[in-house]
Design a protein around this motif. Sequence first.
Motif, PDB file in Angstrom:
ATOM      1  N   GLN A   1      -4.541 -12.616  -5.412  1.00  0.00           N
ATOM      2  CA  GLN A   1      -3.576 -11.734  -5.833  1.00  0.00           C
ATOM      3  C   GLN A   1      -2.459 -11.511  -4.465  1.00  0.00           C
ATOM      4  O   GLN A   1      -2.866 -12.088  -3.432  1.00  0.00           O
ATOM      5  N   LEU A   2      -1.310 -11.126  -5.050  1.00  0.00           N
ATOM      6  CA  LEU A   2      -0.429 -10.751  -3.711  1.00  0.00           C
ATOM      7  C   LEU A   2      -0.689  -9.585  -3.041  1.00  0.00           C
ATOM      8  O   LEU A   2      -1.659  -8.726  -3.854  1.00  0.00           O
ATOM      9  N   PRO A   3      -0.285  -9.335  -1.876  1.00  0.00           N
ATOM     10  CA  PRO A   3      -0.702  -7.952  -1.297  1.00  0.00           C
ATOM     11  C   PRO A   3      -0.064  -6.951  -1.991  1.00  0.00           C
ATOM     12  O   PRO A   3       0.942  -7.019  -2.636  1.00  0.00           O
ATOM     13  N   LYS A   4      -0.539  -5.688  -2.126  1.00  0.00           N
ATOM     14  CA  LYS A   4      -0.080  -4.453  -2.688  1.00  0.00           C
ATOM     15  C   LYS A   4       1.388  -4.267  -2.512  1.00  0.00           C
ATOM     16  O   LYS A   4       2.113  -4.044  -3.397  1.00  0.00           O
ATOM     17  N   ASN A   5       1.753  -4.524  -1.175  1.00  0.00           N
ATOM     18  CA  ASN A   5       3.034  -4.047  -0.925  1.00  0.00           C
ATOM     19  C   ASN A   5       4.153  -4.977  -1.647  1.00  0.00           C
ATOM     20  O   ASN A   5       5.122  -4.924  -2.009  1.00  0.00           O
TER      21      ASN A   5
END
Length: 1657
Positions: free
Chosen positions: A1245-1249
């Motif tokens: 996944q991508l980081p949350k930000n």
Amino acid sequence: MTESRIKRLATTLMDATTDKDPLVQEQIYNALCHLGESEPEEILNSCDEYLRQHDKLAYPHRVIILKAMETVVKNNIALLDKSTAKVVIFLASNEMTKSKEVIRDWQQAASNVLVAVGQRFINKVMEEVLTKFQPGILPHYFVMQTFANLSVSNVFGMVPFLNSILGTMLPMLGMAKQDHMKSVFCYALQHFSESIQEYLANLDKAPDPTVRKDTFSNEIFSAYEVLFNSWLQHREAKLRLAVVEAMGPMSYLLPSEKLEEQLPKLIPGILALYKKHTEAFYISKSLCQILEASVNIGSRSLDVQLDSLLGTLHPQICAPADPAVPLTVKNHTEVLRCFTVLACSFPDRVLAFLLPKLESSNERTRVGTLLIMRQIINSAPSQMEIKKPFILSSMKLPLQDSNNKVKRAVVQVISAMAHHGYLEQPGGEAMMEFLVRQCALPSDAPKKQPPDADDLTSDSVQSISVNTLFLLSTTVDRMNNVLWPYLLEFVTPVQFTNALTPLCKSLMSLAVKKQEEGENASLIRYDLNANLPSPYALTTRLLVVSSQPYVGDCRGAAALRLLNVLHYSVHPALEQLWSKRVPLLVEHIEENTEKSLSQKEWEEKLLLFLQETLAAVADNTWICHFVTEMCRQLNSYNGFPLEKNFLYKCIGTTLGACASKDLVQKQLQELLETARYHEEAEREGLASCFGICAINHLEETLAKLEDFVRSDVFKKSVGLFSIFKDRSDNEVEKIKSTLILCYGYVAVSAPKELVLSRIEADILKNIFQYFNTKVLGIKVETKDLTLKLCLIRSICMISQAIYNGAKCGDFVFSRKAELVAQMVEFIKAEPPEAMRTPVRQRAMITCTYLVVLEPHLSDPDRTELIDTCLAGVLALPPPEPAKEREENGGDASHKEVLYGDTLSALKDLLKSLLQRNLTPHGLQDMFAHLGPWIKSNKEHERQRAVEVSAALLEFYLSKLNVSTVIPFYNLGVLIALFSPRCSDSLASVRQDAVDCVYCLLYIQLCYEGFARDHRDEMVEGLKALKKGLEEPDFTVLFRTCNNIAMVIGKRVPPDQLMSLLLAMFEGLADPDKNCSRAATVMINSLLKERGAVLQEKVPDIMSIIHSKLEEVDEEHIRKAAQQTVYILASQHKSVVVSSLLGSPLPFDSHTCAMWRSLATEPTLASRILEQLLEKVNSDVPYKESKSFPLLGSAAERVATPLPLAATCALYEIMSAPESGPAVLGLYPPLFVTLLLRLSCTVGVQLPKNLQSRERRRSSSSSGGGGSGNHGPASRSLQPCSCAVETLKVMLVRGGSEEVARAVGSAGGWELMASAERHHDGIAVLAGAMARHAGPRLPLIVKNLIPTLNSVFDSQRITTTAFFAELLNSNVVNDLILLETMMDNMTGRQKDACTLVRMLALRGLGNIASGSPEKVRKHGAKLLASMVNGMDDKDDPHNLVALEAMSSLSKLLDHLEERDIQSMLLHIAIRIRPFFDSEQPDLRRSSIVLFGNLTKFSQGNCEVFFEQILNGLVTLLLHLQDPKPEVVKACKFALRMCGPNMGCDGLCDMFLNHLREDRSLHYGEFMNNVCKHLMQSYPEMLNRLILTNLFYFKSNWVDIRAAAPMFIGFLVLHVDEDQCQQVDLDQLISALNLLLKDPVPSVRVKVAETLGRLVRIL
């Protein structure tokens, strides 16, 4: 014992008749018939017994059995013995009469059995059925029906019984109370009568030739009395029809005197039925039979009935027959037959009845009567012979009928009359005229009629008339003298115009026949035919209609052919000329179509033909008659403007050839007096006539025009019009317009040496005299458009005449300036907001011819002319958008054409002006007028101005002739005007602007002293760029502008370059943003040369560039910025990289562009790529975090930011083509790093930000908005797709685009990104690398081996998959990598991950295709690996086993036989259970492997043969497997097994029928297989059947259906002595059970097999 089995089989099938599915019932019926074919008597007895025992079986099921019995009897009638026949007869008789109620299907089936048996055993059948037919007792309904059907099916057998049957039956007629019984008696009587008639008609073949009609007459009469006197009066309609149907055939058998006696009652009785029944066919058929019978006996009482007969039958024909209801059509036929019978006997009275009906007011009555007339003309010719004049005279009224149906019927009557010689009688001509009138009906498409409209269209009347006329003139020889030359009378009258094509074709055919009879010279006898049109009239008419050759079904060709045939009658001197010329004209018509034919060229051909004709005749008297006739015909063409216009031209041509000056003047005067001036075509025609005439008679023509204006006629018409004030101006203007136009045509057509002197003195003076009206002495400008246009055209023609004149150079046209000013006034007067008329166009064309004449125009006049024309055309509003154009239809397309013509006229005029001053100064002057339009902010004005400029510059260049080298001082200014337009928002402007620059540069070269045909390579390159400008993307525009800049840089003098660049900077503010691109390109060109001018701090500059890019989102800004970034990076590499990596993710399009600019120079690019690779590897690829730790959910993998940013940066740099050399230098580390990066990003996944940004990106890219949507910026930021794209671009840049393409077309990139199929994607990549990038592999393999022990499963899977696929290629052997990789794969067999183990086996299997020659060496090791794989314990989904089987299949061909022999049986037994696995892959692999194993069975043949027999049924049944790949595997395995089965026939079948490319007819194939099996292995029967029984429970429907079919075929081919093997009871029980299967197709096959078991019973 056998007996009971057959019976049991039949019983099983009969039990199954209760099946609801019709297909199963059909198959049971077929099976019973099949059993019956082999044992007819046994089966018939079984059916008999079954039906007797199952008394309660419902009748629908009994019907199936009875139908089977009927078929068995029919097919085996010759084989039946009497006892069986008796049994069947008795059963059928009982079944038929068991129920007293009528149950049609059941009793009909039983009756059909009796009829079938009656074909041979008629006496036995009658013996039985007659027991049910006792005197005094009403018989069963179907007893009578059976008698009736027997009488028809076995005439000779049945007729001898009829007397006694009739004797018994007659008393019963009175007892029949129910309608259905009465009906069946009628049915019987009808068929008995027909049967007797047939018997009597074939007495020579009959068993008893003494039988006579009177044998039956009295009985038939007795029956007739009951039917007629009692039953015919019944209220039930069906019964009455049954009675009527019977009475027709019965009437032939009645005693003559009785029939004669009955007719007065019989005929009225029958006729009365018409009122009671809507369906009249049966009544009419019967009536016709009765009438024929009456005529046969010479009845005298018919004439008494005649009136009522005619009165009743006539309305039957008048009611139209409906083709959708066949019986109504049949009824018409029968009624017409009645009329034929009556007309042959009573011709006078029939005609006396019919002919007055032709005057009826009812359309249907008239049509019906005409139909009957046609019938009797055709069918009673001898009786009608003397009535011909009477019939013809009675047709007068129908000929005037306007109703289309009546007309059609009349045409049909005329056709009949023609065949029987009526039209040769007086009055026949009126018939022919009628026919021609119908041919002349308008044949345009009929208007849409309401669906219930039953009236014919005039179209269909016309087409039937045309066909009739042609048939009469070509096929009915007796009509030749009737039609020739009579039909010529219809050629000239205009009302027959539409009939011309058929008329000409018919006349042509008739004339050819006449010529064959030798009547050439006297083809038309005017002495015998006073009404015929004269040769002049015919020639004029046929020539004029030929001018529109495709109208009226291509009348031109037909008219010319007819004209050619008539040549001798027109003038004897024409034969040679016309026989040569006419075929060429006809050929021209036929080679073209209405669209492709040039009307102008065609008319010129016809006029030339006319000229040659006049020259050939060379007889002034003839020509005078001819021209007089032409003028006489003029008025008949009112309403045909095109034809009339052409006729005027013909008159002009003929007058030109006329020697009599007086006649010429007289005819011209007449033309002027009679012309219809308000019609445009007429004005044109008259003017062109005067023009053509003036070629030979200039003085007479001019004199006549002047005389006419002074004449009383002109003054009268003017005076007359002034009474009606509102009309007067208009009409007078039209006359003046015509006269002005006449002068124009005269000027342009007449000989130049004669006309020039008359132009100013006579022609112009008169023209302006008509044009300018004076009111109280003041000149008033006309408002009339026609007058204006005629004046403009006339002046244009006069200018052309002067220009083309021989003395053009000496001629000074003193009124030139005045005429130009007049044209300018006309253009100014046109409304600026729209173009509605061709005034602008015509005025500019006129000016184009005027400006080249002497003297020169003054400068103010020239300026006024140019500005007025530019404003009048360029400023017009743009054309309507396509959608509105569609709505406005023709009007819009007319405007479009008009606009195009006007723009062409403007270009021609400006060229004409430029021609007068072909110098740089003249060019500058022209563009001083055009400049503001070129820079206009309105697209349509710009587009038109640049289009005109391009045309002018091309013209200037083509006309340029430089004698001394002079400076082209305004080149820079003009280039500055056009080059920014190379990227205008309009594609057409871009194209034209390139043309302008191209021409300017060549003009410069000419002025520098190069020859005009010199070709400069760089300038020529501009032409090639135009294609890319049609729908350009930014890169194409960039390249175009860059090339233009390069060319300009080489060609523009240095002193003009700086000013040019400054002007370009100003151009950045161009209202069309696209246009400033060209300017930036030029600026960039300069910056390249003056490189290191940027000295600010790097980060600041970087951010300034970025903000500039954000501020102005334009291509040229971006290009300039990229240039700058590159220069900075070459000096400050690390700072630039760090600064750019710090940009927020995802990189916006501007940051991407900056990254890509770093790829420009290889050394710099290499250093930056190395730096980025370090960044990718400097951190772990992902971190694991639990989103909801308490819920025990799986850990989520989140990408680390720096490797992600570095991957994105690598993508951007490598996406620039210039990065190629750098990527090539770092190929192995880049490939390995990115491959492993990819393997670690699947499912990450991508980081949350960043997730929210990615969501915004994807929504904006799907919505198509936002500035972030420029090119690469809309790429996905997801770690995996990011890594895939980067690897893809790395391959392309590294020279392996073949690899990338191959992976893409195989869907490999998508597979790599999928968690489940990642390893398949890697295999695709490895295969592509082996094929297209072999030399790269040693270093890649070396870098990858350590990762086989990686802590990340994903990296181990990726590397194993990559190696496994590499082993599939010989390249690893060539590169000496095989041993290393094989050891590594063997080492992976104990890996904790199932997928790795599976892939390792795949790799080892792939050695068979990659390096087959090495397999033998490592055979034992490989075989051990595969067998271990099959026995893998930790393999719940059989993945490893499946792979082991597939791989072993591949390896087998290359292994030592002794290695396999020891394992053969173990493998065969191990894989057998997989044959019926639920997983298709396991079925396929195990079957393929089994096929491959057969190659090694020679050593232990017996043992393996047993394995083949064990698998044979399974393999044959799985040919019906639902999965095609399993079917393919079975075909392969069977082909492999064939040679080991010891049966050549079977082996050949497997090889021929089971080829992969052939489709298989399964049933036929299995039939043949079973034949061979039973011939070669009869002892196997029971074993094969038992194996098939196992598949009765299969989950697959097709296999459940195939198993019983297999058994059926085995049984079909087994020898009788082998039958005892089979446990029949078990088999029949199993089939019985399967007969209850829920799927009908299975039950069908079971029923079929049950039918076959008769073979082994």
